[in-house]
Scaffold this motif. Structure first.
Motif, PDB file in Angstrom:
ATOM      1  N   GLU A 202       1.359   0.476   2.407  1.00 38.74           N
ATOM      2  CA  GLU A 202       2.522   0.286   1.713  1.00 38.74           C
ATOM      3  C   GLU A 202       2.520   0.746   0.319  1.00 38.74           C
ATOM      4  O   GLU A 202       3.573   1.325  -0.490  1.00 38.74           O
ATOM      5  CB  GLU A 202       2.930  -1.044   1.786  1.00 38.74           C
ATOM      6  CG  GLU A 202       3.933  -1.929   0.521  1.00 38.74           C
ATOM      7  CD  GLU A 202       5.285  -1.214   1.076  1.00 38.74           C
ATOM      8  OE1 GLU A 202       6.054  -1.567   0.120  1.00 38.74           O
ATOM      9  OE2 GLU A 202       5.720  -0.659   2.170  1.00 38.74           O
ATOM     10  N   ARG A 206       4.666   3.724  -1.965  1.00 39.15           N
ATOM     11  CA  ARG A 206       5.220   3.515  -3.305  1.00 39.15           C
ATOM     12  C   ARG A 206       4.627   4.635  -4.166  1.00 39.15           C
ATOM     13  O   ARG A 206       5.433   5.293  -5.114  1.00 39.15           O
ATOM     14  CB  ARG A 206       5.072   2.250  -3.825  1.00 39.15           C
ATOM     15  CG  ARG A 206       5.718   0.973  -3.013  1.00 39.15           C
ATOM     16  CD  ARG A 206       5.705  -0.288  -3.540  1.00 39.15           C
ATOM     17  NE  ARG A 206       6.380  -1.230  -2.662  1.00 39.15           N
ATOM     18  CZ  ARG A 206       7.195  -2.331  -3.076  1.00 39.15           C
ATOM     19  NH1 ARG A 206       7.389  -2.435  -4.304  1.00 39.15           N
ATOM     20  NH2 ARG A 206       7.350  -3.174  -2.070  1.00 39.15           N
ATOM     21  N   ASP A 210       7.785   7.306  -2.602  1.00 38.55           N
ATOM     22  CA  ASP A 210       8.809   6.905  -3.469  1.00 38.55           C
ATOM     23  C   ASP A 210       8.804   7.777  -4.775  1.00 38.55           C
ATOM     24  O   ASP A 210       9.809   8.315  -5.264  1.00 38.55           O
ATOM     25  CB  ASP A 210       8.513   5.488  -3.829  1.00 38.55           C
ATOM     26  CG  ASP A 210       9.028   4.762  -2.617  1.00 38.55           C
ATOM     27  OD1 ASP A 210       9.974   4.651  -2.022  1.00 38.55           O
ATOM     28  OD2 ASP A 210       8.210   3.722  -1.944  1.00 38.55           O
ATOM     29  N   TRP A 276      13.505   3.334   3.016  1.00 41.34           N
ATOM     30  CA  TRP A 276      12.213   3.244   2.514  1.00 41.34           C
ATOM     31  C   TRP A 276      11.313   2.109   2.709  1.00 41.34           C
ATOM     32  O   TRP A 276      10.097   2.076   2.581  1.00 41.34           O
ATOM     33  CB  TRP A 276      12.623   3.322   1.086  1.00 41.34           C
ATOM     34  CG  TRP A 276      13.295   4.764   0.718  1.00 41.34           C
ATOM     35  CD1 TRP A 276      14.350   5.149   0.425  1.00 41.34           C
ATOM     36  CD2 TRP A 276      12.476   6.041   0.838  1.00 41.34           C
ATOM     37  NE1 TRP A 276      14.433   6.716   0.177  1.00 41.34           N
ATOM     38  CE2 TRP A 276      13.203   6.932   0.477  1.00 41.34           C
ATOM     39  CE3 TRP A 276      11.078   6.465   0.912  1.00 41.34           C
ATOM     40  CZ2 TRP A 276      13.022   8.436   0.718  1.00 41.34           C
ATOM     41  CZ3 TRP A 276      10.766   7.657   1.213  1.00 41.34           C
ATOM     42  CH2 TRP A 276      11.591   8.748   0.770  1.00 41.34           C
ATOM     43  N   GLY A 280       7.643   2.504   4.295  1.00 41.01           N
ATOM     44  CA  GLY A 280       6.244   1.855   3.809  1.00 41.01           C
ATOM     45  C   GLY A 280       5.733   1.174   4.865  1.00 41.01           C
ATOM     46  O   GLY A 280       4.388   1.178   4.996  1.00 41.01           O
ATOM     47  N   SER A 393      14.080   4.063  -4.332  1.00 41.07           N
ATOM     48  CA  SER A 393      12.565   4.370  -4.323  1.00 41.07           C
ATOM     49  C   SER A 393      12.176   4.261  -5.671  1.00 41.07           C
ATOM     50  O   SER A 393      11.198   3.479  -6.158  1.00 41.07           O
ATOM     51  CB  SER A 393      12.330   5.837  -4.356  1.00 41.07           C
ATOM     52  OG  SER A 393      12.562   6.307  -2.811  1.00 41.07           O
ATOM     53  N   ARG A 396      11.394   0.353  -5.999  1.00 35.95           N
ATOM     54  CA  ARG A 396      10.311  -0.122  -5.223  1.00 35.95           C
ATOM     55  C   ARG A 396       9.065   0.267  -6.422  1.00 35.95           C
ATOM     56  O   ARG A 396       8.205  -0.443  -6.551  1.00 35.95           O
ATOM     57  CB  ARG A 396      10.085   0.810  -4.125  1.00 35.95           C
ATOM     58  CG  ARG A 396      10.868   0.148  -2.917  1.00 35.95           C
ATOM     59  CD  ARG A 396      11.009   1.096  -1.770  1.00 35.95           C
ATOM     60  NE  ARG A 396       9.689   1.476  -1.263  1.00 35.95           N
ATOM     61  CZ  ARG A 396       8.923   0.938  -0.579  1.00 35.95           C
ATOM     62  NH1 ARG A 396       9.211  -0.211  -0.160  1.00 35.95           N
ATOM     63  NH2 ARG A 396       7.885   1.633   0.034  1.00 35.95           N
ATOM     64  N   VAL A 397       9.229   1.486  -7.070  1.00 39.16           N
ATOM     65  CA  VAL A 397       8.194   1.848  -8.166  1.00 39.16           C
ATOM     66  C   VAL A 397       8.125   0.876  -9.270  1.00 39.16           C
ATOM     67  O   VAL A 397       7.098   0.414  -9.842  1.00 39.16           O
ATOM     68  CB  VAL A 397       8.424   3.320  -8.476  1.00 39.16           C
ATOM     69  CG1 VAL A 397       7.372   3.499  -9.717  1.00 39.16           C
ATOM     70  CG2 VAL A 397       8.161   4.248  -7.545  1.00 39.16           C
TER      71      VAL A 397
END
Length: 692
Positions: A202, A206, A210, A276, A280, A393, A396-397
């Motif tokens: 996961e 990222r 991502d 997304w 992951g 994305s 998530r980052v």
């Protein structure tokens, strides 16, 4: 690692996220309670703040962005003027064709009067609005000049657009370069508990997938978005200049397009978030399955792995299909609305040409403008899926970048000036969860040159104890000192520079054996590397390899045995020359003869150094200066081997289970838990119970 970090009772505090039970990945020990935690939960994406923050990362490149905007303005301006120029060419052709059909020598007014006299009022109205010379055909010289001007404008527009794309690509890639660097630096500032919560697949998703998706989204959307918006402004201006009536008709399609796009985007946004998240989750499952491939084969869990993969893959398929299908509806919807507008403009424009209110060239130019007007709107709408995917994305980052960091090092750190390795625990308390105590009010002293062995059942807190010395976790109460200096007043890198650690689970990187040993001291000379290898008996098997110390170890270390990998990691610790040595079942992967040799080598290394040895095989710690027996985070006994045996307490029971119980089992004993321990140590096999 046996007795290691992931085997201890280490659930993170305050988490509410859960995931399905997963197989442990090789190299992470038994897969502790953190291992299934940290997958992103379902939540609505805060689109505008995340998009604004993402665009904010382009702020350092303001000068480049101003240049990009300037180039885009001129590029779009030239392309917008083009249809008007081509309309002039159409008027020249049409006027020449009509003029050639009129009687030579007459004036335009006479030709109009003749048409009205003949009852052709529509033709007369159209003729009156045209620049026609009766009897004269197409002016090819002027037509060539007009077409040449249009060609120059279109070529200039294309060159400026190319230059703009080049600069934009440079800006986006530099921004992504900084983003990757920021994430990398952030990962080094995060505390160990954060990684306990995150499955590796996961986290890798990222950091790689991502960020790549962000780059692609920015690259494709920014250029088109800027050009499309400028095109809309320019085309709209030209449309009102040519015909306000037709411009109003064209604008009717805009609010309809906005409503349709908004309704579709609202539904596709949730699907992109899910896409997304499932990506992951699938990456994490694949990483675990292939890292622990041997365990999967050994326990015959291939079908379960395949079923889990099929389930997660199907979830990703459904989310991806839903996201792409729903967002894909935007383009045909916009094209349908645009075609309705095109039909209305063509009909009304034709009537106005027939009435003489507009020239044929203006109608042609307006139709081109109407296409240019709906096209950028369609492009903006079609970019909605890319933009949503990129922002999903980015969020998530940003979650990684926003994660709570470990406490900063002190501004004026203390230093150990004369390191010997004296470690003292003063009323130390620690717990992973506020309501579940693990270590309470623990005090002990490890003198320089002494070997402190820590034994006890799994989950007793053995590895937690040494992790606290390394400051992988922070204390809840009390303090730990190294040579009289509180470790919280030291820089973490300086503290860990005084400590050498050898784990049961070996870690080697892709490189030569020499490089892996030198990892303990990058500035070590060849002689020092070889000396450390000889001291740990690495030299004897390295000499038998064709390339010797230049043998390249692959990333999984599959071209050397488990015992040889362990020897290399021990040599690495030897080379670092630490004042404090931590051995966590460090000799469990080597054969008995090598283990005896290593015990002698470690005895030499431990001179004037404190050693913490976590052990399950009690035969390896008989000579320890101090043995700590831990249960449920507390030291229940401490003393030497002989003292603890004489006390007949917890240590006596552990020892008895390992070395005496196999005999009792052979005689019909029934202490099941002790037999298990004895079987693990001595290789004694328990008879399998009859089936059925």
């Amino acid at each position: 690692m046996s007795g290691g970090q992931t085997q201890e009772q280490t659930p993170e505090a305050g988490t509410t996220e859960t995931t399905p039970k997963r197989l442990p990945a090789a190299g992470r020990g038994g897969g502790g309670p953190h291992f299934n935690v940290g997958m992103p939960g379902e939540k609505s994406m805060n689109f505008l703040p995340s998009a604004k923050r993402l665009l904010g990362r382009l702020r350092p490149y303001r000068a480049h962005l101003m240049g990009i905007v300037t180039l885009a303005v001129f590029s779009v301006g030239f392309s917008v003027i083009g249809p008007k120029i081509l309309g002039m060419a159409t008027d020249l052709i049409f006027s020449g064709v009509v003029g050639q059909q009129l009687p030579p020598g007459t004036t335009l007014d006479q030709a109009v009067a003749q048409a009205r006299a003949a009852g052709n009022d529509t033709f007369a109205d159209m003729l009156a609005s045209m620049d026609v010379i009766p009897g004269v055909g197409i002016d090819f010289t002027r037509l060539a000049q007009v077409l040449a001007l249009a060609l120059v404008l279109f070529v200039a527009s294309s060159l400026l657009s190319w230059w703009q794309g080049y600069l934009l690509n440079d800006v986006v890639q530099r921004a992504i370069l900084r983003l990757r660097a920021d994430v990398e630096e952030k990962l080094h500032r995060l505390p160990l508990p954060y990684f306990d919560k995150q499955p590796r697949g996961e986290l890798l998703s990222r950091v790689t997938n991502d960020i790549d998706n962000i780059a692609q989204s920015l690259q494709q959307t920014l250029s088109q978005l800027l050009s499309s918006l400028l095109t809309v402004v320019g085309v709209l201006t030209m449309m009102f200049v040519i015909s306000p009536l037709l411009a109003v008709i064209a604008l009717v399609a805009v609010p309809l397009s906005v409503v349709v796009t908004k309704q579709i985007a609202k539904r596709s946004q949730r699907q992109f978030i899910a896409q997304w998240q499932h990506t992951g989750a699938l990456n994490g499952q694949i990483e675990e399955a292939f890292t622990g491939h041997e365990l999967v084969k050994v326990f015959g869990r291939q079908r379960e792995i395949e079923a889990t993969f099929a389930t997660k893959n199907d979830e990703l398929f459904k989310a991806s299909f839903g996201a792409q299908f729903i967002s894909g509806i935007i383009m045909p919807s916009m094209m349908f609305i645009g075609n309705l507008s095109y039909v209305a403009i063509a009909v009304v424009g034709g009537l106005r040409v027939a009435s003489g209110a507009m020239s044929l060239g203006d109608v042609q130019a307006f139709i081109q403008y109407s296409r240019q007007f709906t096209q950028p709107l369609t492009q903006v709408a079609s970019m909605a899926n890319l933009l949503q995917s990129g922002v999903a994305s980015a969020e998530r980052v940003f979650a990684v970048l926003d994660a709570q960091e470990q406490s900063p090092d002190p501004a004026e750190p203390a230093r150990v000036t004369n390191p010997h390795g004296r470690v003292e625990f003063e009323q130390v308390s620690f717990r992973y969860e506020p309501d579940k105590p693990l270590i309470e009010d623990l005090s002990l002293v490890a003198e320089p040159g002494h070997t402190v062995a820590i034994v006890g059942p799994t989950g007793a807190g053995k590895t937690t104890l040494v992790n606290l010395v390394m400051r992988f976790y922070e204390l809840d109460a009390g303090r730990i000192t190294l040579d009289g200096v509180d470790i919280t007043t030291m820089r973490r890198d300086e503290l860990r520079g005084e400590i050498g650690m050898v784990l049961q689970d070996t870690w080697l990187f892709g490189g030569t054996i020499r490089d892996n040993i030198a990892y303990g001291d990058p500035g070590a000379s060849e002689e020092e590397i070889v000396a450390a290898a000889k001291a740990t008996f690495v030299d004897r098997f390295v000499r038998s390899l064709p390339d010797g110390y230049d043998t390249v170890i692959d990333e999984e270390g599959s071209n050397v045995s488990a015992g040889e990998k362990q020897l290399i990691t021990i040599a690495r610790a030897f080379l670092s020359n630490p004042s404090l040595l931590i051995l966590d079942e460090a000799t469990s992967s080597v054969d008995t003869r090598t283990e005896v040799l290593l015990q002698h080598a470690m005895a030499a290394l431990r001179a004037d150094r404190t050693s913490f040895v976590i052990a399950h095989r009690l035969s390896t710690i008989r000579d320890a200066d101090l043995i700590l027996v831990m249960e449920s985070g507390r030291i229940v006994e401490q003393g030497t081997h002989s003292e603890l045996l004489a006390a007949e307490g917890a240590y006596h029971r552990l020892y008895h289970a390992q070395f005496t119980q196999p005999v009792a089992e052979a005689d019909g004993g029934d202490a099941e838990s002790d037999v298990v321990g004895a079987s693990a140590v001595t290789g004694t096999l328990r008879p399998r119970s009859p089936v059925g």
